[in-house]
Design a protein around this motif. Structure first.
Motif, PDB file in Angstrom:
ATOM      1  N   LEU A  15       1.903   8.599   2.617  1.00  0.00           N
ATOM      2  CA  LEU A  15       2.224   7.215   2.987  1.00  0.00           C
ATOM      3  C   LEU A  15       1.332   6.236   2.227  1.00  0.00           C
ATOM      4  O   LEU A  15       1.794   5.192   1.747  1.00  0.00           O
ATOM      5  CB  LEU A  15       2.062   7.030   4.495  1.00  0.00           C
ATOM      6  N   GLN A  16       0.065   6.569   2.103  1.00  0.00           N
ATOM      7  CA  GLN A  16      -0.858   5.684   1.389  1.00  0.00           C
ATOM      8  C   GLN A  16      -0.501   5.593  -0.091  1.00  0.00           C
ATOM      9  O   GLN A  16      -0.533   4.510  -0.682  1.00  0.00           O
ATOM     10  CB  GLN A  16      -2.295   6.182   1.559  1.00  0.00           C
ATOM     11  N   ARG A  17      -0.149   6.716  -0.702  1.00  0.00           N
ATOM     12  CA  ARG A  17       0.187   6.714  -2.126  1.00  0.00           C
ATOM     13  C   ARG A  17       1.427   5.873  -2.405  1.00  0.00           C
ATOM     14  O   ARG A  17       1.541   5.261  -3.462  1.00  0.00           O
ATOM     15  CB  ARG A  17       0.401   8.156  -2.603  1.00  0.00           C
ATOM     16  N   LEU A  18       2.359   5.857  -1.453  1.00  0.00           N
ATOM     17  CA  LEU A  18       3.586   5.084  -1.629  1.00  0.00           C
ATOM     18  C   LEU A  18       3.445   3.651  -1.098  1.00  0.00           C
ATOM     19  O   LEU A  18       4.433   2.933  -0.962  1.00  0.00           O
ATOM     20  CB  LEU A  18       4.749   5.793  -0.927  1.00  0.00           C
ATOM     21  N   GLU A  19       2.199   3.275  -0.779  1.00  0.00           N
ATOM     22  CA  GLU A  19       1.875   1.928  -0.283  1.00  0.00           C
ATOM     23  C   GLU A  19       2.649   1.604   0.991  1.00  0.00           C
ATOM     24  O   GLU A  19       3.166   0.497   1.172  1.00  0.00           O
ATOM     25  CB  GLU A  19       2.125   0.882  -1.382  1.00  0.00           C
ATOM     26  N   LEU A  20       2.700   2.608   1.877  1.00  0.00           N
ATOM     27  CA  LEU A  20       3.371   2.440   3.171  1.00  0.00           C
ATOM     28  C   LEU A  20       2.361   2.519   4.318  1.00  0.00           C
ATOM     29  O   LEU A  20       2.681   2.937   5.426  1.00  0.00           O
ATOM     30  CB  LEU A  20       4.446   3.531   3.342  1.00  0.00           C
ATOM     31  N   ASP A  21       1.136   2.084   4.005  1.00  0.00           N
ATOM     32  CA  ASP A  21       0.055   2.144   5.006  1.00  0.00           C
ATOM     33  C   ASP A  21       0.434   1.451   6.311  1.00  0.00           C
ATOM     34  O   ASP A  21       0.000   1.871   7.388  1.00  0.00           O
ATOM     35  CB  ASP A  21      -1.220   1.475   4.466  1.00  0.00           C
ATOM     36  N   GLU A  22       1.245   0.377   6.202  1.00  0.00           N
ATOM     37  CA  GLU A  22       1.576  -0.393   7.412  1.00  0.00           C
ATOM     38  C   GLU A  22       2.423   0.416   8.389  1.00  0.00           C
ATOM     39  O   GLU A  22       2.524   0.052   9.565  1.00  0.00           O
ATOM     40  CB  GLU A  22       2.291  -1.702   7.029  1.00  0.00           C
ATOM     41  N   ARG A  23       3.021   1.518   7.927  1.00  0.00           N
ATOM     42  CA  ARG A  23       3.834   2.342   8.825  1.00  0.00           C
ATOM     43  C   ARG A  23       2.962   3.267   9.703  1.00  0.00           C
ATOM     44  O   ARG A  23       3.439   3.825  10.687  1.00  0.00           O
ATOM     45  CB  ARG A  23       4.823   3.212   8.030  1.00  0.00           C
ATOM     46  N   ILE A  24       1.704   3.426   9.315  1.00  0.00           N
ATOM     47  CA  ILE A  24       0.811   4.336  10.045  1.00  0.00           C
ATOM     48  C   ILE A  24       0.293   3.653  11.308  1.00  0.00           C
ATOM     49  O   ILE A  24      -0.432   2.659  11.231  1.00  0.00           O
ATOM     50  CB  ILE A  24      -0.382   4.769   9.158  1.00  0.00           C
ATOM     51  N   ARG A  25       0.676   4.179  12.470  1.00  0.00           N
ATOM     52  CA  ARG A  25       0.113   3.651  13.727  1.00  0.00           C
ATOM     53  C   ARG A  25      -1.334   4.107  13.882  1.00  0.00           C
ATOM     54  O   ARG A  25      -2.211   3.333  14.241  1.00  0.00           O
ATOM     55  CB  ARG A  25       0.956   4.115  14.930  1.00  0.00           C
ATOM     56  N   HIS A  26      -1.553   5.392  13.636  1.00  0.00           N
ATOM     57  CA  HIS A  26      -2.933   5.895  13.601  1.00  0.00           C
ATOM     58  C   HIS A  26      -2.941   7.279  12.959  1.00  0.00           C
ATOM     59  O   HIS A  26      -1.914   7.954  12.884  1.00  0.00           O
ATOM     60  CB  HIS A  26      -3.564   5.943  15.007  1.00  0.00           C
ATOM     61  N   GLU A  27      -4.120   7.657  12.471  1.00  0.00           N
ATOM     62  CA  GLU A  27      -4.294   9.000  11.917  1.00  0.00           C
ATOM     63  C   GLU A  27      -4.658   9.950  13.059  1.00  0.00           C
ATOM     64  O   GLU A  27      -5.448   9.598  13.932  1.00  0.00           O
ATOM     65  CB  GLU A  27      -5.398   9.011  10.867  1.00  0.00           C
ATOM     66  N   LEU A  28      -4.077  11.136  13.026  1.00  0.00           N
ATOM     67  CA  LEU A  28      -4.405  12.141  14.039  1.00  0.00           C
ATOM     68  C   LEU A  28      -5.727  12.799  13.659  1.00  0.00           C
ATOM     69  O   LEU A  28      -5.878  13.302  12.539  1.00  0.00           O
ATOM     70  CB  LEU A  28      -3.299  13.198  14.127  1.00  0.00           C
ATOM     71  N   ALA A  29      -6.667  12.800  14.560  1.00  0.00           N
ATOM     72  CA  ALA A  29      -7.967  13.411  14.289  1.00  0.00           C
ATOM     73  C   ALA A  29      -7.788  14.910  14.067  1.00  0.00           C
ATOM     74  O   ALA A  29      -6.905  15.533  14.668  1.00  0.00           O
ATOM     75  CB  ALA A  29      -8.913  13.172  15.466  1.00  0.00           C
ATOM     76  N   PRO A  30      -8.624  15.523  13.201  1.00  0.00           N
ATOM     77  CA  PRO A  30      -8.537  16.971  12.988  1.00  0.00           C
ATOM     78  C   PRO A  30      -8.660  17.773  14.294  1.00  0.00           C
ATOM     79  O   PRO A  30      -8.125  18.865  14.397  1.00  0.00           O
ATOM     80  CB  PRO A  30      -9.710  17.255  12.047  1.00  0.00           C
ATOM     81  N   GLU A  31      -9.333  17.182  15.285  1.00  0.00           N
ATOM     82  CA  GLU A  31      -9.462  17.860  16.580  1.00  0.00           C
ATOM     83  C   GLU A  31      -8.119  17.952  17.301  1.00  0.00           C
ATOM     84  O   GLU A  31      -7.901  18.834  18.131  1.00  0.00           O
ATOM     85  CB  GLU A  31     -10.465  17.124  17.478  1.00  0.00           C
ATOM     86  N   VAL A  32      -7.208  17.032  16.988  1.00  0.00           N
ATOM     87  CA  VAL A  32      -5.869  17.037  17.576  1.00  0.00           C
ATOM     88  C   VAL A  32      -4.913  17.828  16.702  1.00  0.00           C
ATOM     89  O   VAL A  32      -4.111  18.637  17.185  1.00  0.00           O
ATOM     90  CB  VAL A  32      -5.332  15.594  17.751  1.00  0.00           C
TER      91      VAL A  32
END
Length: 314
Positions: free
Chosen positions: A173-190
């Motif tokens: 998503l970041q590479r395609l400049e779609l950062d605004e679509r990310i609500r949040h990153e899932l932590a590695p613990e999840v």
């Protein structure tokens, strides 16, 4: 005489971004190099109505690029490392591992702020058995459905209301400049990332030392060490490219810390283990981490996955 380098790549927007990125980085170091891109659609790109595990795993994304090289049309191929099978065909090798981008998974939804806030029975889309196992372990009430296609296709299905939320690789998503679509990153613990998630690799002919000299300037040593450890764990588990296995290696100066996971497809059983040691022992530590998971019963879980699909050991 001006040197020409021909790069085989998939046609998908994300694959093209990766290849254009490699081209630009190589041109910075080799201004006299002429680089030609050879985009193509692979079987994995064309068959979108069947889960990847059922049609041969992610090796489908790399084999046809290798065929193009074998035919003499291309000198190198650019891959997302998580698509690269654990064992390369004879004569092929990885000449450079680029610096890792975000390794995490991203939660994407138009109506819900977070994974935790999804309502009971919500429909969640993902193409990954690894994500499915881990997310069902946390939220067994969810209706997790397969989601194939490139990033744009997947987002389109979400926007059409077919899913309440979807999970994609943050780096894509970041590479395609779609950062605004990310609500949040899932932590590695999840949700522990896939093997080498967020990493780009360059494949070449092992005997082609001239090409190796050109591409190895892009090799990022720290990422190479993490990649070595993560792939060693997966290889020891005989994990294909499309199995419920997660692994994440982090460096702390000359030490490496690795977390590994194997999960049942329905999330009913999640095995985890971790290990630390010297970076020079990255490969052996990855193998030892796999042994820890095998001691807990990982083989029985993976055997069940393979019993459901004979292609999965790709």
């Amino acid at each position: 005489m001006k040197k020409t380098l021909r790069i085989a790549t998939r046609k998908s927007p994300l694959a093209m971004w990766q290849t254009e990125f490699v081209k630009a980085e190589l041109e910075k170091v080799h201004p006299d190099l002429e680089i030609i891109l050879l985009p193509m659609s692979t079987k994995g790109d064309k068959i979108l109505d069947v889960p990847l595990a059922k049609i041969g795993g992610k090796g489908l994304f790399t084999k046809e690029l290798e065929d193009r090289m074998m035919e003499g049309d291309a000198d190198i191929a650019v891959h997302s490392m998580k698509d690269v099978p654990m064992k390369l065909p004879e004569g092929f090798a990885l000449g450079a591992i680029l610096e890792r981008h975000a390794p995490t998974d991203a939660f994407v939804s138009n109506n819900h702020e977070s994974f935790e806030s999804l309502p009971q029975g919500a429909i969640l889309g993902t193409s990954s058995l690894r994500r499915k196992a881990q997310l069902l372990a946390v939220r067994p009430d969810l209706d997790v459905r397969d989601l194939r296609g490139n990033v744009g296709t997947r987002l389109g299905k979400l926007d059409a209301g077919e899913y309440d939320a979807i999970v994609l690789a943050t780096s894509g998503l970041q590479r395609l400049e779609l950062d605004e679509r990310i609500r949040h990153e899932l932590a590695p613990e999840v949700c522990l990332p896939a093997v080498t998630q967020g990493t780009i690799g360059i494949e070449y002919f092992e005997k082609d030392t001239e090409t190796l000299e050109i591409i190895q300037v892009l090799n990022h040593k720290e990422t190479e060490i993490r990649t070595t450890a993560e792939r060693a764990m997966n290889n020891r588990l005989e994990g294909g490219c499309q199995v419920p296995i997660g692994v994440f290696a982090e460096l702390d100066e000359d030490k490496i810390n690795i977390r590994g996971l194997v999960g049942a497809l329905d999330g009913s059983e999640i095995l985890t283990a971790s290990i630390s040691g010297k970076t020079k022992d990255a490969e052996q530590l990855g193998i030892s981490l796999a042994e820890k998971l095998l001691d807990q019963g990982a083989k029985a879980i993976l055997d069940e996955v393979y019993a459901n699909d004979e292609h999965n050991k790709g």
